[in-house]
Design an enzyme around this catalytic site. Structure first.
Site, PDB file in Angstrom:
ATOM      1  N   TYR A 186      -4.414 -22.287  43.714  1.00 12.59           N
ATOM      2  CA  TYR A 186      -5.593 -22.374  44.581  1.00 12.59           C
ATOM      3  C   TYR A 186      -5.205 -22.937  45.954  1.00 12.59           C
ATOM      4  O   TYR A 186      -5.553 -22.363  46.992  1.00 12.59           O
ATOM      5  CB  TYR A 186      -6.656 -23.254  43.922  1.00 12.59           C
ATOM      6  CG  TYR A 186      -7.972 -23.296  44.674  1.00 12.59           C
ATOM      7  CD1 TYR A 186      -8.862 -22.226  44.630  1.00 12.59           C
ATOM      8  CD2 TYR A 186      -8.335 -24.413  45.423  1.00 12.59           C
ATOM      9  CE1 TYR A 186     -10.072 -22.262  45.314  1.00 12.59           C
ATOM     10  CE2 TYR A 186      -9.550 -24.462  46.110  1.00 12.59           C
ATOM     11  CZ  TYR A 186     -10.401 -23.382  46.047  1.00 12.59           C
ATOM     12  OH  TYR A 186     -11.600 -23.416  46.731  1.00 12.59           O
ATOM     13  N   LYS A 190      -5.422 -20.960  49.660  1.00 12.37           N
ATOM     14  CA  LYS A 190      -6.231 -21.468  50.778  1.00 12.37           C
ATOM     15  C   LYS A 190      -5.345 -21.869  51.966  1.00 12.37           C
ATOM     16  O   LYS A 190      -5.759 -21.726  53.123  1.00 12.37           O
ATOM     17  CB  LYS A 190      -7.106 -22.642  50.314  1.00 12.37           C
ATOM     18  CG  LYS A 190      -8.156 -22.260  49.266  1.00 12.37           C
ATOM     19  CD  LYS A 190      -9.149 -21.206  49.754  1.00 12.37           C
ATOM     20  CE  LYS A 190     -10.292 -20.973  48.771  1.00 12.37           C
ATOM     21  NZ  LYS A 190     -11.263 -19.952  49.218  1.00 12.37           N
TER      22      LYS A 190
END
Ligand SMILES: NC(=O)c1ccc[n+]([C@@H]2O[C@H](COP(=O)([O-])OP(=O)(O)OC[C@H]3O[C@@H](n4cnc5c(N)ncnc54)[C@H](OP(=O)(O)O)[C@@H]3O)[C@@H](O)[C@H]2O)c1
Length: 281
Positions: A186, A190
């Protein structure tokens, strides 16, 4: 000391004095009952929001709809889109799995002119670094990064062909800039999204297309609840946030609306924290 008489009163989103009728946000179903809309000048434009079925994306569609924006709502679960259209008549639903390149190409191929794009769809598949799987890696990068490139290409090509200005907001995260346990994939998606935002701003700026990111802290959407419901885990995070609280969906939506509007007309390539100060520490 009272301010000099010429000084304007501070302007915010929720003045205590009764707002003029044109600035009152109508409808209890907007998610923003009683709130006052800063005049953003978005009415009449056409927006496309991905991940519109739940959480931040759904509230954003409601706010845009209330502001007079024509919205294409893209998501993966038809039932979410059906209920959204019931709440916000006129919203155009588009059900597609953004992890599927060909299906996305087909679904968005005839979407028509779009002025404003919010790349909000995202997944958070948490695994310890030593247990990261190929499946979690591929799904996460396909949705959180590759679909942003694909959908933005389609929208930007349309804007350029029309000679129209535009604004794109990518929904990133505080996790783009800080290491969080079990967030290998994750955080990586990002982090890449922040840099993608800057390169898009660089290349699309000459066409008057602005590209910015918002970087929220935890928000208790379905995604937030799935990952932060454990009070011990939540406390560790809360202790790192100077304001001592998680963000509300409205905090994120307000920042996105600002970045979509001409109120931010000189801002592009930025990553705007909505994090209670987390990234300042
Ligand atoms: N919540 C947080 O704490 C937090 C913090 C920082 C940043 N963010 C970011 O904010 C964005 C929105 O998050 P959220 O909390 O609102 O998430 P959410 O509650 O899980 O909602 C995400 C929405 O995106 C849709 N979506 C996911 N994968 C998709 C796909 N492959 N194709 C089409 N639609 C898809 C989901 O549809 P289905 O439910 O049908 O799959 C859902 O409607 C994400 O990019 C997330 O990374 C969230």
């Amino acid at each position: 000391m009272s301010p000099p008489p010429t000084q304007k009163p501070p302007c915010d989103w929720s003045c205590s004095a009764p707002p003029p009728p044109e600035l009152q946000v109508p409808g209890p179903s907007t998610g923003f009952p009683g709130r006052v809309a800063m005049e953003l000048g978005l009415a009449g434009r056409r927006a496309l929001v991905t991940g519109a079925g739940k959480g931040i994306g759904r509230s954003l569609v409601q706010a845009l709809h209330a502001a007079g924006v024509r919205v294409v709502a893209v998501s993966r679960t038809q039932a979410d889109l059906d209920s959204l259209v019931r709440e916000c008549p006129g919203v155009e639903p588009l059900c597609v799995d953004l992890a599927d390149w060909e299906a996305t190409e087909h679904a968005l191929g005839s979407v028509g002119p779009v002025d404003l794009l919010v790349n909000n769809a995202g997944v958070a598949l948490l695994q310890p670094f030593l247990e990261v799987t190929k499946e979690a890696f591929d799904t996460s990068f396909d949705v959180n990064l590759r679909a942003v490139i694909q959908v933005s290409q389609m929208v930007a090509r349309g804007l350029i062909a029309r000679g129209a200005p535009g604004a794109i907001v990518n929904v990133s995260s505080q996790a783009s800039q800080r290491a969080l346990t079990n967030h290998t994939v994750y955080c990586s998606t990002k982090g890449a999204l922040d840099m993608l935002t800057k390169v898009m701003a660089l290349e699309l700026g000459p066409y008057q297309i602005r590209v910015n990111a918002v970087n929220p802290t935890v928000v208790m959407t379905p995604m937030g609840q799935a990952n932060w419901n454990d009070p011990h885990k939540a406390k560790v995070m809360l202790d790192r946030i100077p304001l001592g609280k998680f963000a509300e969906v409205e905090n994120v939506v307000d920042t996105i609306l600002f970045l979509l509007s001409d109120r931010s007309s000189m801002t592009t390539g930025s990553t705007v924290p909505v994090d209670g100060g987390f990234l300042a520490t």
